[in-house]
Design a protein around this motif. Structure first.
Motif, PDB file in Angstrom:
ATOM      1  N   ALA A 292       0.837  -1.202   0.000  1.00 42.85           N
ATOM      2  CA  ALA A 292       0.000   0.000   0.000  1.00 42.85           C
ATOM      3  C   ALA A 292       0.868   1.246   0.000  1.00 42.85           C
ATOM      4  N   GLN A 293       1.964   1.198   0.789  1.00 39.50           N
ATOM      5  CA  GLN A 293       2.856   2.361   0.846  1.00 39.50           C
ATOM      6  C   GLN A 293       3.534   2.574  -0.512  1.00 39.50           C
ATOM      7  N   ALA A 294       3.916   1.464  -1.165  1.00 43.66           N
ATOM      8  CA  ALA A 294       4.549   1.587  -2.482  1.00 43.66           C
ATOM      9  C   ALA A 294       3.566   2.177  -3.505  1.00 43.66           C
ATOM     10  N   ARG A 295       2.316   1.725  -3.429  1.00 45.02           N
ATOM     11  CA  ARG A 295       1.307   2.281  -4.360  1.00 45.02           C
ATOM     12  C   ARG A 295       1.105   3.768  -4.109  1.00 45.02           C
ATOM     13  N   GLN A 296       1.087   4.165  -2.821  1.00 44.37           N
ATOM     14  CA  GLN A 296       0.936   5.580  -2.490  1.00 44.37           C
ATOM     15  C   GLN A 296       2.110   6.387  -3.034  1.00 44.37           C
ATOM     16  N   LEU A 297       3.342   5.786  -2.883  1.00 43.13           N
ATOM     17  CA  LEU A 297       4.532   6.463  -3.423  1.00 43.13           C
ATOM     18  C   LEU A 297       4.434   6.607  -4.950  1.00 43.13           C
ATOM     19  N   ASP A 298       3.934   5.546  -5.604  1.00 44.83           N
ATOM     20  CA  ASP A 298       3.764   5.641  -7.072  1.00 44.83           C
ATOM     21  C   ASP A 298       2.806   6.760  -7.434  1.00 44.83           C
ATOM     22  N   THR A 299       1.705   6.868  -6.659  1.00 45.30           N
ATOM     23  CA  THR A 299       0.736   7.939  -6.932  1.00 45.30           C
ATOM     24  C   THR A 299       1.371   9.302  -6.719  1.00 45.30           C
ATOM     25  N   ASP A 300       2.139   9.449  -5.600  1.00 36.36           N
ATOM     26  CA  ASP A 300       2.784  10.739  -5.342  1.00 36.36           C
ATOM     27  C   ASP A 300       3.794  11.084  -6.422  1.00 36.36           C
ATOM     28  N   ILE A 301       4.564  10.060  -6.858  1.00 37.54           N
ATOM     29  CA  ILE A 301       5.541  10.303  -7.928  1.00 37.54           C
ATOM     30  C   ILE A 301       4.841  10.765  -9.208  1.00 37.54           C
ATOM     31  N   ALA A 302       3.709  10.114  -9.537  1.00 40.80           N
ATOM     32  CA  ALA A 302       2.974  10.520 -10.745  1.00 40.80           C
ATOM     33  C   ALA A 302       2.478  11.946 -10.626  1.00 40.80           C
ATOM     34  N   GLN A 303       1.950  12.312  -9.429  1.00 39.01           N
ATOM     35  CA  GLN A 303       1.469  13.677  -9.238  1.00 39.01           C
ATOM     36  C   GLN A 303       2.608  14.682  -9.345  1.00 39.01           C
ATOM     37  N   HIS A 304       3.760  14.354  -8.703  1.00 35.36           N
ATOM     38  CA  HIS A 304       4.895  15.280  -8.762  1.00 35.36           C
ATOM     39  C   HIS A 304       5.436  15.393 -10.184  1.00 35.36           C
ATOM     40  N   THR A 305       5.416  14.242 -10.892  1.00 37.94           N
ATOM     41  CA  THR A 305       5.880  14.284 -12.296  1.00 37.94           C
ATOM     42  C   THR A 305       4.990  15.183 -13.142  1.00 37.94           C
TER      43      THR A 305
END
Length: 360
Positions: A292-305
C-alpha cells in the motif's frame, strides 16, 4: 478557284432552314501547304451551327464528299443544279430560271417558297380519294345485288324467326333435362361398378382369412415360443452381466492397495500445500502495508511528475514571453535612440534658425 502563289482555297455557305442554320464548306490545298505542291483531294463537310449558344462548337454532320452531298440534298431537298438556279433566281437572274424545264421550274419554286408540302398533301389526298372511290364502288356493287323485301315478307320472316327462337328454347330445355338424366345414369353406373369391386374385395378377404387359419395356429405357437425365448435371453444377459461385474471386482481388488497408497501420498501433498498456502498468506498479510505504501509512493511520484511537467511548460512559456519582451524592449530602445537623434537634429535646426533671426 485558288489564287496563284497560294497553297489553299475554300468556299463556305450558310443555309437557314426552318430556324436551323447549317454551314457547308468546300476546300482544297496543296501538299505540305506549299504554293508549288501537288493538289490534294478536295474536302467537303457540313455542320450544324449552334444558334442558341455561340460559344459551343458546331455539330459536324458529314465530312466526306459523297455523304456531304447526300446530306445537303436531304436537308434542302434540291440537287446542285436546282440549288444553283434557285440562288440565281433570288439574285435576279431570271434568264437561268427561264431556261430551265417546266417541271424543274415548278420544283424550284416549290422548294424556294416552301409550298412543296402542299404538293405532297395534294398527292396523298388524290391517292386517298381514289382508294375510297374503289371501296365505295365495291360496296355499291354489293348493294345492287341485294333484293329488298316488302312488308308482308318482312313480317313473315319476323314471325318465322320468333317461332324458331321459341323452338330453340324448348329444345335447349329438353337437352338440359336429358343431360341431367344422363349424368344421373352415369353416377348410378359408377356406383354399381364400385359396389361390385367392394364385393369382390370382401370375397377375396374372406377366402384369405379361411386360407390363413392353419398359419394362424402356427403363428400362435411361434408367439409363445418367442415369449420363452425372450425370458431365456434375459437370463443369459443377466449371467453375462454378473460375470462381467465379478471380473471388474477382481480387478478393483487387485489395484485397491496401490490406489490407497496413492491416496495417502496425495493426502500428504495436500497437507504440505495447505501449510505452504498458510505461510504465503501470512507473508502477504505482512507485506500488504508495504505494498500500500509503495502504491501511495507511485501515486505521489505521478502527481509530482505531472506538476513538474506543468512547471516546465510554464517555464518555457515564461522564457518565450521574456524573449519576446526583450525583443520589444530592444525595439523600443532603438526607437528611443532614433527619436533622440531626431530630436537633437530638430533642436540644432531650431537653434540655427534662432541665430539666423538674430543676425537679421
Amino acid at each position: 478557284m485558288m489564287t496563284r502563289q497560294t497553297a489553299a482555297c475554300f468556299a463556305e455557305v450558310v443555309i437557314d432552314l426552318n430556324g436551323e442554320q447549317y454551314r457547308c464548306r468546300w476546300g482544297q490545298r496543296r501538299a505540305y501547304n506549299k504554293a508549288d505542291g501537288n493538289l490534294q483531294d478536295a474536302t467537303h463537310e457540313i455542320a450544324k451551327i449552334n444558334v442558341d449558344d455561340s460559344s459551343k462548337e458546331d455539330e459536324l454532320l458529314e465530312s466526306t464528299l459523297k455523304h456531304t452531298k447526300n446530306k445537303i440534298i436531304e436537308l434542302t431537298r434540291m440537287d446542285f443544279q436546282q440549288f444553283t438556279r434557285s440562288i440565281l433566281l433570288a439574285q435576279g437572274s431570271f434568264s437561268a430560271f427561264l431556261k430551265a424545264k417546266a417541271d424543274e421550274r415548278a420544283d424550284i419554286l416549290e422548294k424556294i417558297t416552301g409550298t412543296d408540302i402542299y404538293a405532297t398533301i395534294s398527292t396523298q389526298v388524290h391517292d386517298k380519294k381514289r382508294t375510297e372511290e374503289e371501296i365505295l364502288s365495291k360496296l355499291q356493287y354489293g348493294l345492287d345485288g341485294l333484293m329488298l323485301l316488302d312488308a308482308d315478307e318482312e313480317n313473315q320472316l319476323k314471325a318465322d324467326l320468333q317461332s324458331y327462337q321459341s323452338a330453340q328454347s324448348a329444345q335447349q330445355q329438353t337437352i338440359q333435362d336429358l343431360a341431367e338424366k344422363i349424368q344421373w345414369l352415369d353416377s348410378v353406373t359408377e356406383l354399381k361398378e364400385k359396389l361390385n369391386t367392394y364385393q369382390n374385395d370382401l370375397a377375396q378377404a374372406q377366402q384369405a382369412q379361411q386360407d390363413f387359419i392353419p398359419n394362424a395356429k402356427r403363428l400362435t405357437a411361434a408367439n409363445k415360443a418367442l415369449e420363452i425365448d425372450s425370458q431365456f435371453s434375459q437370463l443369459v444377459h443377466s449371467r453375462d452381466n454378473l460375470k462381467r461385474l465379478q471380473e471388474e471386482q477382481q480387478q478393483i481388488s487387485s489395484i485397491l492397495p496401490k490406489k490407497q497408497d496413492d491416496l495417502e501420498q496425495a493426502t500428504t501433498h495436500l497437507e504440505t500445500a495447505k501449510t505452504r498456502q498458510q505461510a504465503a498468506h501470512e507473508s502477504l498479510q505482512s507485506a500488504l502495508p508495504n505494498i500500500a505504501q509503495a502504491r501511495q509512493l507511485d501515486t505521489d511520484i505521478a502527481q509530482h511528475t505531472h506538476a513538474l511537467k506543468e512547471t516546465e511548460q510554464r517555464q518555457q512559456t515564461l522564457t518565450s514571453s521574456t524573449q519576446h519582451l526583450s525583443k520589444e524592449i530592444d525595439g523600443h530602445t532603438q526607437q528611443a535612440a532614433h527619436n533622440k537623434t531626431q530630436l537633437t537634429r530638430v533642436e540644432s535646426y531650431l537653434n540655427d534658425a534662432h541665430e539666423l533671426k538674430k543676425y537679421r
